[in-house]
Design a protein around this motif. Structure first.
Motif, PDB file in Angstrom:
ATOM      1  N   SER B   7       0.779  -1.241   0.000  1.00 28.68           N
ATOM      2  CA  SER B   7       0.000   0.000   0.000  1.00 28.68           C
ATOM      3  C   SER B   7       0.808   1.288   0.000  1.00 28.68           C
ATOM      4  CB  SER B   7      -0.908   0.001   1.240  1.00 28.68           C
ATOM      5  OG  SER B   7      -1.666   1.182   1.294  1.00 28.68           O
ATOM      6  N   GLY B  12      -4.682   3.202  -0.708  1.00 31.99           N
ATOM      7  CA  GLY B  12      -4.441   1.907  -0.083  1.00 31.99           C
ATOM      8  C   GLY B  12      -5.056   1.819   1.303  1.00 31.99           C
ATOM      9  N   THR B  16      -7.915  -0.795   2.382  1.00 30.49           N
ATOM     10  CA  THR B  16      -7.672  -1.752   3.467  1.00 30.49           C
ATOM     11  C   THR B  16      -8.762  -1.648   4.533  1.00 30.49           C
ATOM     12  OG1 THR B  16      -5.304  -1.576   3.041  1.00 30.49           O
ATOM     13  CG2 THR B  16      -5.959  -2.553   5.135  1.00 30.49           C
ATOM     14  N   VAL B  40      -0.254  -5.188   6.133  1.00 31.07           N
ATOM     15  CA  VAL B  40      -0.108  -4.094   5.178  1.00 31.07           C
ATOM     16  C   VAL B  40       1.369  -3.716   5.101  1.00 31.07           C
ATOM     17  CG1 VAL B  40      -0.796  -1.757   4.540  1.00 31.07           C
ATOM     18  CG2 VAL B  40      -2.401  -3.238   5.767  1.00 31.07           C
ATOM     19  N   SER B 216      -3.404   2.207  -5.244  1.00 32.30           N
ATOM     20  CA  SER B 216      -2.386   3.178  -4.835  1.00 32.30           C
ATOM     21  C   SER B 216      -1.644   3.659  -6.073  1.00 32.30           C
ATOM     22  CB  SER B 216      -1.399   2.526  -3.859  1.00 32.30           C
ATOM     23  OG  SER B 216      -1.990   2.330  -2.590  1.00 32.30           O
TER      24      SER B 216
END
Lengths: 343, 343
Positions: B7, B12, B16, B40, B216
């Motif tokens: 990410s 991102g 998430t 992550v 992203s």
């Protein structure tokens, strides 16, 4: 007239503010300032790195006080200070939460740190910070005693680690966190070996018309400046008289915890004992690290007896009202100090 | 189920958050969290030292978004943010005033810097920061891509220095100060040579059940992670399928200035071109630094044609509503992405 002041934080800052008021009155420059040139050499032994930023308590107290930005009642830090950052920081449990890190004060630390990280010296960063507060326009120049870090650490007993064990903590931890209540075995100036007086420091002493030791902490403020290589020698050889104002009134410091510092080095908390600790410049029995630094010593009226005893011993000493209750009162104290050395 | 996400910042982080909402619904742990384990891996290429403190934009955006503290409309920074420190800092004229340094955000930087200065790694400091925001309780672990600084710098033309001259600025200066409007010649990852993947990064890819590349910035966020030694190889060899969600919708990035980044590296700002830039894992014509990283690619419904062309070329690709308008909508996007690789 050139006056050089060897200063710690609150006491030295307030004294210097009064001195500037006196000089504006006596030697006005016609623009609200003074034709006198005042150089303040600040103790940097209390400085530290905190959360990545460089904190210089005495330099900042001097800058804020002389720049009209100080929190008046507190004596240090900024007026209208808030603690939005530190309140949030506490939620991370990162430690050092006993150290007050005000939002406005933090701006000063961040600016200084940016300049230091860009390779500027502490002297240069200090000069850049002082632009904002108009110190030059007032006829005053603020210098750190040294550009290299010289930090005062405190050796304390560590009974948890066994009988006779010791540990060393930063002066600020001892002073602020423990309120100087943890018995100190001794003070250590870390970094002194590789430090030299900052640019202008020795010259400001050598070329002064008078040198003043204001009512700052004699142990951890003034003595730290005196420990910088060359400073004692410059004081010993300058043609200027050196006059001090006692930070001890009636057997106790006017503010702060100087008594604990004096106890650590075995000096009584009296106006007379502090004078003898500094020593007289013409006392031939002192030499080297112990060479005397003063010619004259101003004490409070409640300590008139100390002045008499010192005078009997060859000192120039007098008693006057020395409580810095406001700027005019402080200007009068500065006048008494200068008068004591004929200025 | 183990899910690993590579990410950048806002896109991102929002993805998430939606993924976690989906997992709480599908795989509840009975305590409001999920039995799924989400790791992550955050881009740290935007990180920088500013005024002595370490600023990690993507890590913080992820932490605040997943921790429920983010400024929702802005997408980054803290809710109820103020700028008391930076407003005062501006009076010192120290530079970098184009970079927003919020008071609450500054607390995060100070805590992180304290831990880094104490010798902790960025991974360790990140874990300590995340305690406050309850990420572990949500089943999510936040890792920097590397503990060593790997900073993205931007080479731009410097016409003042002569024709053909170049100069290099930090990514944040290009992105925030110049709003990516200064033509970028190329991006440079400074520090990559001595960096390695942070603890847990390669294992999180190797042991995942599915790896997700969220919407992203493909150039300065995801590609920076991919450039960390070992990451491309881990993606090439993991048994987990790798699915990406296009950050480009209808020929333009949903937010941010990814188009300028894509133009710099000669990639069209289309959903299809970005997929081909990442490359397919089973594309034998790619190798080394160019080895493909994806198995599947989710595009927006407006780009259904791109999905069809990719599918005709052997990709697993589909079109769905991909605008992350709120958490439920984002959870549905995550579900579509997982469905594309049979999860």
């Amino acid at each position: 007239m050139r006056i050089t002041v060897l200063s710690g934080g609150v006491g030295g800052a307030r004294f210097t503010r009064g001195l500037l008021a006196l000089l504006r009155d006596r030697l006005p420059d016609g623009r609200g300032g003074t034709t006198a040139e005042v150089t303040v050499i600040a103790n940097t032994g209390d400085d530290m790195w905190l959360h990545g930023v460089r904190v210089c308590p005495d330099l900042d107290t001097l800058m804020y006080t002389l720049g009209g930005a100080v929190h008046e009642e507190q004596g240090w830090g900024r007026r209208d200070e808030t603690s939005r950052v530190s309140a949030d920081l506490a939620a991370y449990d990162v430690g050092w939460d006993w150290f007050t890190l005000g939002d406005l004060d933090l701006a000063t630390h961040l600016a200084r740190t940016q300049w230091l990280r860009e390779g500027r010296t502490l002297s240069e960063a200090t000069a850049l910070l002082c632009r904002r507060w108009g110190l030059a326009e007032q006829g005053v120049r603020l210098l750190p005693m040294a550009d290299e870090p010289v930090e005062t650490h405190v050796v304390v007993a560590d009974p948890d680690a066994g009988p006779g064990a010791e540990r060393t903590i930063h002066f600020e931890e001892w002073w602020v966190r423990h309120r100087a209540a943890l018995p100190a075995l001794r003070f250590v100036q870390v970094g002194l070996g590789s430090a030299q007086a900052a640019p202008g420091v020795l010259d400001a002493i050598a070329s002064a018309d008078v040198v003043v030791v204001p009512p700052s902490n004699p142990v951890v403020s003034v003595s730290t400046i005196l420990a910088v290589p060359g400073v004692r020698a410059a004081l010993a050889s300058t043609a200027a008289p050196v006059v001090g104002v006692s930070p001890i009134v009636g057997g106790a410091p006017v503010r702060g915890m100087a008594a604990q510092c004096l106890a650590t080095i075995g000096v009584d908390a009296t106006a007379e004992a502090v004078a003898r600790f500094y020593g007289r410049r013409d006392d031939a029995s002192r030499a080297g690290e112990d060479v005397g630094v003063l010619d004259a010593w101003l004490v409070d009226t409640v300590d008139a007896e100390a002045a008499e005893k010192l005078a009997a011993d060859g000192w120039r000493s007098a008693a006057a009202a020395t409580l810095m209750t406001d700027v005019p009162a402080t200007a009068r104290i500065a006048a008494e100090a200068l008068a004591l050395v004929g200025r």
